[in-house]
Design an enzyme around this catalytic site. Structure first.
Site, short mmCIF file in Angstrom:
data_model
loop_
_atom_site.label_atom_id
_atom_site.label_comp_id
_atom_site.label_asym_id
_atom_site.label_seq_id
_atom_site.Cartn_x
_atom_site.Cartn_y
_atom_site.Cartn_z
CD GLU A 257 32.93 104.05 84.89
OE1 GLU A 257 32.20 103.48 85.74
OE2 GLU A 257 34.11 103.78 84.70
CB CYS A 291 33.48 100.45 88.13
SG CYS A 291 34.62 101.74 88.37
C1 SIN Z 1 36.60 100.61 85.46
O1 SIN Z 1 36.80 99.87 86.40
O2 SIN Z 1 35.98 101.67 85.60
C2 SIN Z 1 37.13 100.37 84.09
C3 SIN Z 1 37.09 99.01 83.64
C4 SIN Z 1 37.36 98.88 82.17
O3 SIN Z 1 37.55 99.83 81.43
O4 SIN Z 1 37.36 97.76 81.74
#
Ligand code: SIN
Length: 484
Positions: A257, A291
């Site tokens: 991820e 992310c």
């Molecule tokens: C992430 O920033 O990878 C996770 C965000 C989320 O689970 O909402």
């Protein structure tokens, strides 16, 4: 706070095979409070010998854990969910302290994190194979899914609880044992979570936690051990590529991820009030340190002034301060280098011709704070549009047509998330399909849900977390050709 007191009183040790141990060479990592830049405590930093012990422990526990009845595995996860919900405030304070986000957001994260335990407690009993008669009728084709094996989980600092449960939950449900390497900025929550799993009844050695600030010394060693069969990583695309190369040379199964560069598109027919509300969530959730954060705001030229005015007002109303202070919406960034990055992004964008419409600097206070910032008049060639900002800085770009904005949105190596606001659902679905991202928020600024498949396309990742497919990432299919 009981959990924190324990960690401060020297319990920041590695968790290997149910033992709490100091690093074999005595190394440690200082954990800072990003609101003050002061050291909270230190935790052990694993070296190669500790990593080898963690593999031994995970390997020794592997057979008995994979043989544990799915219902029993599910019940441990369910108890962990309940314990976490009961201790939501304590875990939230821990997150505020080591990561910086506001108490309200931290508490929200704990509940979100706990939901991964609940979801995978339910999924653990749904490992369902198939059986079919082969087309020629010569045999039965049985297909069963078995635990992939000892897994290395590497988690980021931005969601110190949820990114851990999103990996531990499915791995446990599938019957895998594991080595968890949490981010060095935020190891406390992961250590506390392992203790909570033990309290929920998890056998020793199933989850082994090794914080380390010597990743390049230990991770290749772990991936090179033939007993380690899986890597699940959340972090930057840059680091992900290095890990993929390492894992590739040993053919280790990978779920990645990685970074994002999410476009947030506001069409001329959008409900502007809803779009501003959605943009505030998509941009400012977790202080922009996600992310899936909206990284580039594309607003149709006919609604640019209306949207920008309302968005700037909303950004200026955000209360900045230490996460435990009442009324605070936005805490500090995680560390000094993140704060520096914001100054650099804003500096290079304004040098390319953009205008600071709100914020644009770090406040004059200790800690790693940065003001909520809006950049307007951003040109489509501004370097900020190709960076993952990971902070409270929002560049606004205008567009004229649907085709143009799709091509702008797709003009990136990333493909994690995107957001669209339109009142024309036909257009919304058409653009959702044309956009190159693993997830689309259609008239929504957030889509995270343990029941949903989270993940990206292009250089944003491989595989999905959450949903049923999240457990499949920790299973491998075996085909049995049978006659009877
Ligand atoms: C992430 O920033 O990878 C996770 C965000 C989320 O689970 O909402």
């Amino acid at each position: 706070m009981e959990i924190l007191d324990r960690l401060i009183d020297g319990d920041g040790r590695l968790r290997i095979g149910g033992e709490r141990i100091t690093a074999s060479d005595g190394s440690g990592i200082d954990v800072l409070d990003p609101a003050t830049a002061e050291v909270i405590t230190a935790v052990a930093s694993a070296g190669p010998a500790d990593a080898a012990d963690a593999i031994d422990a995970a390997d020794s526990a592997a057979v008995s854990w994979s043989d544990t009845a799915p219902r029993e595995r599910g019940e441990i996860l369910r108890r962990a969910y309940e314990l976490m919900v009961n201790r939501a405030n304590e875990f939230a304070e821990l997150i505020v302290l080591e990561m910086g986000k506001s108490f309200v957001e931290s508490r929200g994260e704990v509940l979100y994190a706990a939901e991964f335990f609940r979801w995978f407690s339910e999924e653990s009993v749904r490992n369902i194979g198939t059986i079919q008669l082969s087309p020629s009728g010569d045999k039965r084709i049985l297909s069963i899914d078995q635990p992939v094996g000892v897994s290395l989980l590497i988690t980021p600092w931005n969601f110190p609880a949820a990114m851990v449960t999103r990996k531990i939950g499915p791995a446990l449900a599938a019957g895998c044992t594991m080595i968890l390497k949490p981010a060095s900025d935020t190891p406390l929550t992961a250590l506390a979570m392992t203790d909570l799993l033990s309290e929920a009844g998890l056998p020793d050695g199933v989850v082994n936690v090794i914080p380390s600030n010597r990743s390049s010394m230990i991770v290749p060693k772990i991936l090179a051990d033939p007993r380690v069969r899986k890597l699940s990583f959340t972090g930057s695309t840059e680091v992900g590529k290095i890990l993929l190369r390492e894992a590739g040379s040993h053919v280790v199964n990978c779920s990645m991820e990685l970074g994002g560069n999410s476009p947030f598109i506001v069409f001329d027919d959008a409900d502007i009030e809803a779009a501003v509300e959605g943009a505030m969530i998509a941009k400012m959730r977790n202080g922009g340190q996600s992310c899936v954060a909206a990284n580039r705001l594309y607003v149709h030229e006919s609604v640019r002034d209306e949207f920008s005015r309302a968005f700037v007002t909303a950004m200026e109303e955000v209360q900045l301060g230490p996460g435990m202070d009442p009324g605070v919406d936005l805490g500090p960034l995680v560390n000094f280098s993140a704060q520096q990055d914001m100054s650099e992004f804003v500096g290079s964008s304004t040098a390319s011709g953009s205008t600071v419409a709100a914020g644009g600097r770090a406040p004059d206070s200790p800690g790693f704070f940065y003001l909520p910032t809006v950049l307007t008049e951003v040109g489509n060639d501004d370097p900020i549009l190709s960076q993952e900002i990971f902070g409270p800085v929002a560049p606004i770009v205008t567009f004229e047509s649907e085709d143009e904005v799709i091509s702008m949105a797709n003009d990136t190596v990333h493909g994690l998330a995107s957001y669209l606001y339109t009142n024309d659902l036909t257009k919304g679905m058409r653009v959702s399909e044309a956009i190159e991202s693993g997830m689309v928020g259609l008239n929504r600024g957030v889509f995270s849900d343990p029941a949903a498949p989270f993940g990206g396309v292009k250089q944003s990742g491989i595989g999905r977390e959450g949903a049923h497919v999240g457990m499949l990432e920790f299973l491998e299919t075996k085909y049995i050709a049978a006659d009877w």
